[in-house]
Enzyme design. Structure first.
Site, PDB file in Angstrom:
ATOM      1  CG  ASP A  64      -2.006   1.236  -2.729  1.00 59.60           C
ATOM      2  OD1 ASP A  64      -2.551   1.849  -3.661  1.00 59.60           O
ATOM      3  OD2 ASP A  64      -0.778   1.082  -2.642  1.00 59.60           O
TER       4      ASP A  64
ATOM      5  CG  ASP B   8      -5.421  11.815  -9.522  1.00 56.98           C
ATOM      6  OD1 ASP B   8      -5.932  12.929  -9.338  1.00 56.98           O
ATOM      7  OD2 ASP B   8      -4.269  11.542  -9.125  1.00 56.98           O
TER       8      ASP B   8
ATOM      9  CG  PHE C 132      -3.604   9.882  -1.132  1.00 55.94           C
ATOM     10  CD1 PHE C 132      -3.163   9.558  -2.409  1.00 55.94           C
ATOM     11  CD2 PHE C 132      -3.540   8.913  -0.130  1.00 55.94           C
ATOM     12  CE1 PHE C 132      -2.657   8.292  -2.697  1.00 55.94           C
ATOM     13  CE2 PHE C 132      -3.029   7.651  -0.407  1.00 55.94           C
ATOM     14  CZ  PHE C 132      -2.581   7.339  -1.688  1.00 55.94           C
ATOM     15  CB  VAL C 133      -9.423   8.585  -0.744  1.00 55.63           C
ATOM     16  CG1 VAL C 133     -10.030   9.969  -0.535  1.00 55.63           C
ATOM     17  CG2 VAL C 133      -9.483   8.199  -2.219  1.00 55.63           C
TER      18      VAL C 133
ATOM     19  CE  LYS D 268      -0.407  -5.718  -6.410  1.00 56.02           C
ATOM     20  NZ  LYS D 268       0.646  -5.497  -5.418  1.00 56.02           N
TER      21      LYS D 268
ATOM     22  NE  ARG E 108      -3.518  -2.746  -3.105  1.00 51.45           N
ATOM     23  CZ  ARG E 108      -3.312  -1.809  -4.019  1.00 51.45           C
ATOM     24  NH1 ARG E 108      -4.320  -1.070  -4.445  1.00 51.45           N
ATOM     25  NH2 ARG E 108      -2.109  -1.593  -4.500  1.00 51.45           N
TER      26      ARG E 108
ATOM     27  CG  ASP F  50      -8.136   2.647  -8.075  1.00 53.34           C
ATOM     28  OD1 ASP F  50      -7.949   3.234  -9.155  1.00 53.34           O
ATOM     29  OD2 ASP F  50      -7.214   2.401  -7.283  1.00 53.34           O
TER      30      ASP F  50
ATOM     31  CE  LYS G 100      -7.721  11.826  -5.687  1.00 47.89           C
ATOM     32  NZ  LYS G 100      -6.283  11.890  -5.423  1.00 47.89           N
TER      33      LYS G 100
HETATM   34  P1  5GP Z   1      -4.680   8.703 -13.106  1.00 43.78           P
HETATM   35  O1  5GP Z   1      -3.962   7.959 -14.187  1.00 43.78           O
HETATM   36  O2  5GP Z   1      -6.119   9.015 -13.379  1.00 43.78           O
HETATM   37  O3  5GP Z   1      -3.921   9.909 -12.639  1.00 43.78           O
HETATM   38  O4  5GP Z   1      -4.559   7.838 -11.830  1.00 43.78           O
HETATM   39  C1  5GP Z   1      -5.220   6.738 -11.554  1.00 43.78           C
HETATM   40  C2  5GP Z   1      -4.443   5.911 -10.559  1.00 43.78           C
HETATM   41  O5  5GP Z   1      -3.735   6.712  -9.583  1.00 43.78           O
HETATM   42  C3  5GP Z   1      -5.412   5.093  -9.787  1.00 43.78           C
HETATM   43  O6  5GP Z   1      -5.590   3.855 -10.415  1.00 43.78           O
HETATM   44  C4  5GP Z   1      -4.753   4.982  -8.426  1.00 43.78           C
HETATM   45  O7  5GP Z   1      -3.905   3.859  -8.426  1.00 43.78           O
HETATM   46  C5  5GP Z   1      -3.892   6.190  -8.281  1.00 43.78           C
HETATM   47  N1  5GP Z   1      -4.536   7.220  -7.436  1.00 43.78           N
HETATM   48  C6  5GP Z   1      -4.961   8.432  -7.826  1.00 43.78           C
HETATM   49  N2  5GP Z   1      -5.516   9.108  -6.800  1.00 43.78           N
HETATM   50  C7  5GP Z   1      -5.433   8.296  -5.720  1.00 43.78           C
HETATM   51  C8  5GP Z   1      -5.843   8.424  -4.340  1.00 43.78           C
HETATM   52  O8  5GP Z   1      -6.418   9.419  -3.865  1.00 43.78           O
HETATM   53  N3  5GP Z   1      -5.596   7.359  -3.534  1.00 43.78           N
HETATM   54  C9  5GP Z   1      -4.971   6.232  -3.975  1.00 43.78           C
HETATM   55  N4  5GP Z   1      -4.779   5.263  -3.078  1.00 43.78           N
HETATM   56  N5  5GP Z   1      -4.581   6.072  -5.268  1.00 43.78           N
HETATM   57  C10 5GP Z   1      -4.810   7.096  -6.129  1.00 43.78           C
HETATM   58 MG    MG Z   2      -4.110   2.094  -9.508  1.00 40.63          MG
END
Ligand code: 5GP
Ligand code: MG
Length: 178
Positions: free
Chosen positions: A158, A102, A151-152, A42, A164, A99, A130
């Site tokens: 969320d 990470d 973490f944001v 979402k 959100r 969004d 990030k």
């Molecule tokens: P990745 O697969 O790149 O590690 O992670 C992406 C997903 O992790 C994003 O779609 C999000 O849902 C979640 N995520 C990663 N960092 C953050 C953060 O700082 N805040 C929030 N709310 N979600 C995050």
């Molecule tokens: Mg996500």
């Protein structure tokens, strides 16, 4: 909700201005024809809604639900596709929106799947990235803002399903993150 935020990292006016230029970049990059935009739910909902209304190109919108498990160790990360159907992308030019970038696992896994499904081209866009080492070799074509490794929440992102709808990106107070 505002009381739970320790500091605002990126305010609404700054986000909106950046979206204007991201939309121009997208219009410039995509070949003629209708593109397919895939929104990862979402988290990318709010960002995508605001970005896509600025893109002056014919496009279709699809949504995908994926779950990423960042279990015990870094290497145990896995991404599951939760929808019964996958969007029809064969021969299409796809813009994939999330969004935040990470570890990179989500964008990587979905990009691989889109190519397997025969997408003619895949571009990726994120509101936030990030500044850290990624678990997967992946970079987004469009990045709204680079942020530190913290973490944001807000603007679609969320904490336990909440925040959100904050119109800005911020950092939670430690008391709120329980
Ligand atoms: P990745 O697969 O790149 O590690 O992670 C992406 C997903 O992790 C994003 O779609 C999000 O849902 C979640 N995520 C990663 N960092 C953050 C953060 O700082 N805040 C929030 N709310 N979600 C995050
Ligand atoms: Mg996500």
């Amino acid at each position: 909700m505002r009381n739970d935020i320790e500091r605002v990292l990126i305010d609404e006016a700054v986000i909106e201005k950046r979206l204007d230029s991201m939309a121009l970049e997208i219009e410039r990059d995509f070949p003629e024809g209708t593109l397919v935009v895939i929104i990862l739910l979402k988290g990318a909902l709010v960002f995508a809604a605001d970005l896509l209304r600025r893109v002056q190109r014919p496009l279709e919108i699809e949504c995908l639900n994926v779950a990423s498990y960042h279990g015990g160790t870094e290497s145990s990360g896995r991404v599951d596709f939760l929808d019964r159907n996958f969007p029809e992308v064969k021969g299409r030019h796809v813009l994939l929106l999330d969004d935040i970038l990470d570890t990179g696992r989500t964008l990587h896994a979905v990009t691989v799947r889109l190519k397997e499904e025969g997408a003619a081209g895949v571009h990726t866009g994120v509101l936030l990235a990030k500044d850290k080492e990624r678990a997967e070799e992946v970079d987004a074509d469009y990045i709204g803002f680079e942020i530190g490794d913290e973490f944001v929440v807000g603007y679609g992102l969320d904490y336990k399903g909440m925040y959100r709808n904050l119109p800005y990106v911020g950092v939670l107070k430690s008391e709120a993150a329980i």
